[in-house]
Scaffold this motif. Structure first.
Motif, mmCIF file in Angstrom:
data_model
loop_
_atom_site.group_PDB
_atom_site.id
_atom_site.type_symbol
_atom_site.label_atom_id
_atom_site.label_comp_id
_atom_site.label_asym_id
_atom_site.label_seq_id
_atom_site.Cartn_x
_atom_site.Cartn_y
_atom_site.Cartn_z
ATOM 1 N N UNK A 162 65.622 -7.775 69.622
ATOM 2 C CA UNK A 162 65.320 -9.100 69.062
ATOM 3 C C UNK A 162 64.065 -9.028 68.197
ATOM 4 N N UNK A 163 63.044 -8.329 68.764
ATOM 5 C CA UNK A 163 61.788 -8.180 67.999
ATOM 6 C C UNK A 163 62.035 -7.461 66.696
ATOM 7 N N UNK A 164 62.856 -6.399 66.778
ATOM 8 C CA UNK A 164 63.124 -5.607 65.565
ATOM 9 C C UNK A 164 63.810 -6.464 64.503
ATOM 10 N N UNK A 165 64.842 -7.268 64.921
ATOM 11 C CA UNK A 165 65.593 -8.111 63.959
ATOM 12 C C UNK A 165 64.675 -9.148 63.313
ATOM 13 N N UNK A 166 63.790 -9.769 64.230
ATOM 14 C CA UNK A 166 62.902 -10.818 63.694
ATOM 15 C C UNK A 166 61.958 -10.248 62.654
ATOM 16 N N UNK A 167 61.392 -9.088 62.984
ATOM 17 C CA UNK A 167 60.434 -8.483 62.034
ATOM 18 C C UNK A 167 61.148 -8.114 60.718
ATOM 19 N N UNK A 168 62.406 -7.563 60.876
ATOM 20 C CA UNK A 168 63.165 -7.171 59.662
ATOM 21 C C UNK A 168 63.440 -8.386 58.792
ATOM 22 N N UNK A 169 63.856 -9.516 59.440
ATOM 23 C CA UNK A 169 64.166 -10.732 58.679
ATOM 24 C C UNK A 169 62.919 -11.239 57.954
ATOM 25 N N UNK A 170 61.795 -11.162 58.696
ATOM 26 C CA UNK A 170 60.535 -11.619 58.101
ATOM 27 C C UNK A 170 60.164 -10.779 56.878
ATOM 28 N N UNK A 171 60.360 -9.453 57.066
ATOM 29 C CA UNK A 171 60.022 -8.531 55.959
ATOM 30 C C UNK A 171 60.906 -8.795 54.755
ATOM 31 N N UNK A 172 62.233 -9.026 55.020
ATOM 32 C CA UNK A 172 63.171 -9.292 53.901
ATOM 33 C C UNK A 172 62.777 -10.565 53.159
ATOM 34 N N UNK A 173 62.379 -11.563 53.971
ATOM 35 C CA UNK A 173 61.983 -12.841 53.375
ATOM 36 C C UNK A 173 60.757 -12.662 52.463
ATOM 37 N N UNK A 174 59.761 -11.896 53.041
ATOM 38 C CA UNK A 174 58.534 -11.665 52.260
ATOM 39 C C UNK A 174 58.870 -10.934 50.965
ATOM 40 N N UNK A 175 59.804 -9.935 51.066
ATOM 41 C CA UNK A 175 60.189 -9.159 49.893
ATOM 42 C C UNK A 175 60.836 -10.051 48.821
ATOM 43 N N UNK A 176 61.739 -10.972 49.349
ATOM 44 C CA UNK A 176 62.436 -11.884 48.424
ATOM 45 C C UNK A 176 61.435 -12.791 47.712
ATOM 46 N N UNK A 177 60.414 -13.268 48.491
ATOM 47 C CA UNK A 177 59.408 -14.155 47.887
ATOM 48 C C UNK A 177 58.650 -13.422 46.772
ATOM 49 N N UNK A 178 58.264 -12.159 47.121
ATOM 50 C CA UNK A 178 57.524 -11.373 46.107
ATOM 51 C C UNK A 178 58.385 -11.182 44.866
ATOM 52 N N UNK A 179 59.695 -10.879 45.105
ATOM 53 C CA UNK A 179 60.640 -10.644 43.989
ATOM 54 C C UNK A 179 60.753 -11.883 43.088
ATOM 55 N N UNK A 180 60.929 -13.038 43.801
ATOM 56 C CA UNK A 180 61.069 -14.292 43.034
ATOM 57 C C UNK A 180 59.820 -14.590 42.213
ATOM 58 N N UNK A 222 63.133 -0.633 57.294
ATOM 59 C CA UNK A 222 63.413 0.289 58.400
ATOM 60 C C UNK A 222 62.115 0.785 58.987
ATOM 61 N N UNK A 223 61.135 1.049 58.112
ATOM 62 C CA UNK A 223 59.851 1.563 58.589
ATOM 63 C C UNK A 223 59.148 0.553 59.497
ATOM 64 N N UNK A 224 59.303 -0.737 59.222
ATOM 65 C CA UNK A 224 58.666 -1.765 60.057
ATOM 66 C C UNK A 224 59.529 -2.024 61.291
ATOM 67 N N UNK A 225 60.897 -1.965 61.117
ATOM 68 C CA UNK A 225 61.811 -2.337 62.197
ATOM 69 C C UNK A 225 61.776 -1.327 63.361
ATOM 70 N N UNK A 226 61.580 -0.024 63.043
ATOM 71 C CA UNK A 226 61.624 0.993 64.117
ATOM 72 C C UNK A 226 60.469 0.785 65.107
ATOM 73 N N UNK A 227 59.187 0.641 64.629
ATOM 74 C CA UNK A 227 58.120 0.381 65.620
ATOM 75 C C UNK A 227 58.336 -0.937 66.339
ATOM 76 N N UNK A 228 58.916 -1.957 65.638
ATOM 77 C CA UNK A 228 59.136 -3.260 66.268
ATOM 78 C C UNK A 228 60.161 -3.129 67.386
ATOM 79 N N UNK A 229 61.166 -2.249 67.212
ATOM 80 C CA UNK A 229 62.185 -1.988 68.234
ATOM 81 C C UNK A 229 61.500 -1.420 69.445
ATOM 82 N N UNK A 230 60.566 -0.516 69.160
ATOM 83 C CA UNK A 230 59.859 0.165 70.232
ATOM 84 C C UNK A 230 59.047 -0.822 71.058
ATOM 85 N N UNK A 231 58.370 -1.757 70.384
ATOM 86 C CA UNK A 231 57.532 -2.709 71.123
ATOM 87 C C UNK A 231 58.288 -3.953 71.571
#
Ligand code: ADP
Length: 432
Positions: free
Chosen positions: A17-35, A4-13
């Motif tokens: 679409x930008x917000x969703x893309x950044x959120x998906x990217x962040x989730x992916x990065x999180x999943x990779x770190x988790x794995x 959410x912290x990354x998605x809100x500024x991305x929404x602003x800029x």
């Protein structure tokens, strides 16, 4: 929250679409770190030795530490169980009885060394082999096939030597799920003792039956036929010989049982040899005189060397019995007129009494068996001279009780030498 912290500024800029893309990217990065972390945790836990400090912080550290504690506990318990199993198998290994564990298909899963030796199994090669294929005794095969195993069965075990057949008691016990436990016990000694007891009873019965039959025959004759005084006297004399025979047999049997049932003699009693041998010599002369007068033949030539001045420590009555048995045998088995030589000597190992006769001698095959109860080379000669067949058995026993031994040397046709060997511990140089 982080997304959410990354998605809100991305929404602003960049708008939605930008917000969703950044959120998906962040989730992916999180999943990779988790794995990656799970992978490292797995690697850390699977190390052959648990490492002490997990390389994480916070929640991961907590999780890793808990898993580590659980694993340590499990490892400890497994080691404890393994040690218990080892101890348990060592205890069964130490058992004097054979133990074989069979699986549901009656194949050998484990057996101790005793069972292997009893049944002739090879612990390694015969692992998982069917028990009936290896224990070939048909009695065992029949026992195995039946449903009831509540009693044991006697089978032939793997022989110890060609002469010694081994007898085993075997019993199957059900345990676990369809498994069987086979227990074996070596009963060779028991079976031998039982056979000896049966032989002994049969021998004693036989020895007593003969004079009893003769006695009852005479009694019947005396009752049914009128006899004159001299005939009656003759019959009574024959009856007295038979009853004396039974008396000596009973006396020898009692002596044997006393020897077997009492403690070996201590060292307190001191038996001075010169007076003892003077007695034995006088008795020997009386016996040969009696035999000579009965058969109207010459007496034996009995020669005794000077007896050394020493004493033996042990039971006097037993020593008299051992010495006089040998002297009497020499007189009884040596034809009248023969020579008998009696000699005591001191050796570095102790004291030896030797009786040498010029009698018929004994064939080599009889020598090892002479001291067995009721064993006789010449049955009729033994009977004629009032032998019980127990004299040498008693002598051997007396010698064993004194820590010594009876030795026999003889050649057929060349006479015999019987020796009593006493150990040094039984010899005293002082007479009183
Ligand atoms: P027994 O009462 O028959 O004499 P023993 O136990 O004294 O019994 O002796 C066992 C057998 O050993 C005798 O029956 C006899 O055959 C043999 N034997 C013992 N002493 C002599 C000997 N001096 N000479 C020859 N044979 C002997």
């Amino acid at each position: 929250m982080g997304v959410a912290l990354i998605a809100v500024p991305a929404w602003f800029f960049g708008g939605p679409v930008g917000a969703l893309s950044v959120a998906a990217l962040a989730l992916f990065a999180h999943a990779v770190v988790l794995l990656w972390r799970i992978h490292r945790l797995n690697q850390w836990l699977s190390a052959p030795q648990l490492k002490l400090d997990p390389p994480w912080q916070g929640l991961w550290l907590e999780m890793a530490s808990r898993i580590q504690r659980l694993l340590r506990l499990q490892e400890k318990q497994a080691a404890m169980h393994e040690q218990r199993l080892k101890d348990f198998l060592l205890a069964i290994q130490a058992s004097p009885n054979g133990v074989v564990l069979l699986d549901e298909d009656s194949r050998i899963e484990w057996c101790n060394d005793t069972a292997a030796s009893h049944l002739g199994l090879d612990v390694q090669k015969d692992h998982m082999q069917h028990i009936v294929h290896l224990v070939r005794d048909p009695v065992f095969a029949r026992y195995f096939a039946q449903d009831d195993h509540s009693s044991e069965v006697i089978i032939d075990g793997r022989s110890i030597s060609v002469v010694n057949a081994r007898k085993l008691s075997a019993q199957l016990h059900a345990y676990g799920e369809g498994r069987l436990l086979l227990l074996t016990r070596d009963i060779t000694a028991l079976a031998q003792a039982d056979a000896m007891r049966r032989d002994f009873v049969a021998n004693v019965s036989h020895e007593i039956r003969t004079p009893l039959t003769v006695l009852s025959g005479f009694v019947e004759t005396l009752q049914s036929i009128p006899l004159d005084i001299s005939e009656t006297q003759q019959y009574l004399q024959l009856m007295s010989v038979q009853s004396e025979r039974m008396q000596s047999l009973v006396a020898d049997l009692l002596t044997l049982s006393q020897l077997e049932g009492s403690h070996p003699p201590g060292l307190q009693e001191k038996v001075s040899l010169p007076p003892l041998m003077a007695h034995i010599h006088a008795d020997a002369l009386a016996l040969t005189e009696l035999l000579a007068s009965k058969s109207e033949g010459p007496m034996h030539e009995i020669c005794m060397d000077a007896v050394p001045e020493f004493a033996l420590l042990g039971a006097r009555s037993e020593m008299v019995s051992a010495v006089s048995n040998l002297v009497n045998n020499a007189i009884r088995y040596t034809p009248l007129g023969g020579k008998i030589h009696l000699q005591w000597s001191l050796t570095p190992d102790g004291a030896v009494f030797a009786v040498k006769d010029s009698g018929p001698g004994i064939a080599a095959e009889h020598l090892p068996r002479l001291s067995e109860r009721f064993y006789r080379v010449d049955r009729s000669r033994s009977r004629e001279t009032g032998g019980t067949g127990l004299g040498l058995a008693i002598t051997k026993h007396v010698m064993q009780r004194h820590g010594g031994e009876l030795r026999i040397e003889s050649v057929l046709g060349q006479g015999s030498t019987f020796k009593l060997c006493f150990p040094l511990s039984r010899v005293s140089s002082t007479l009183d």
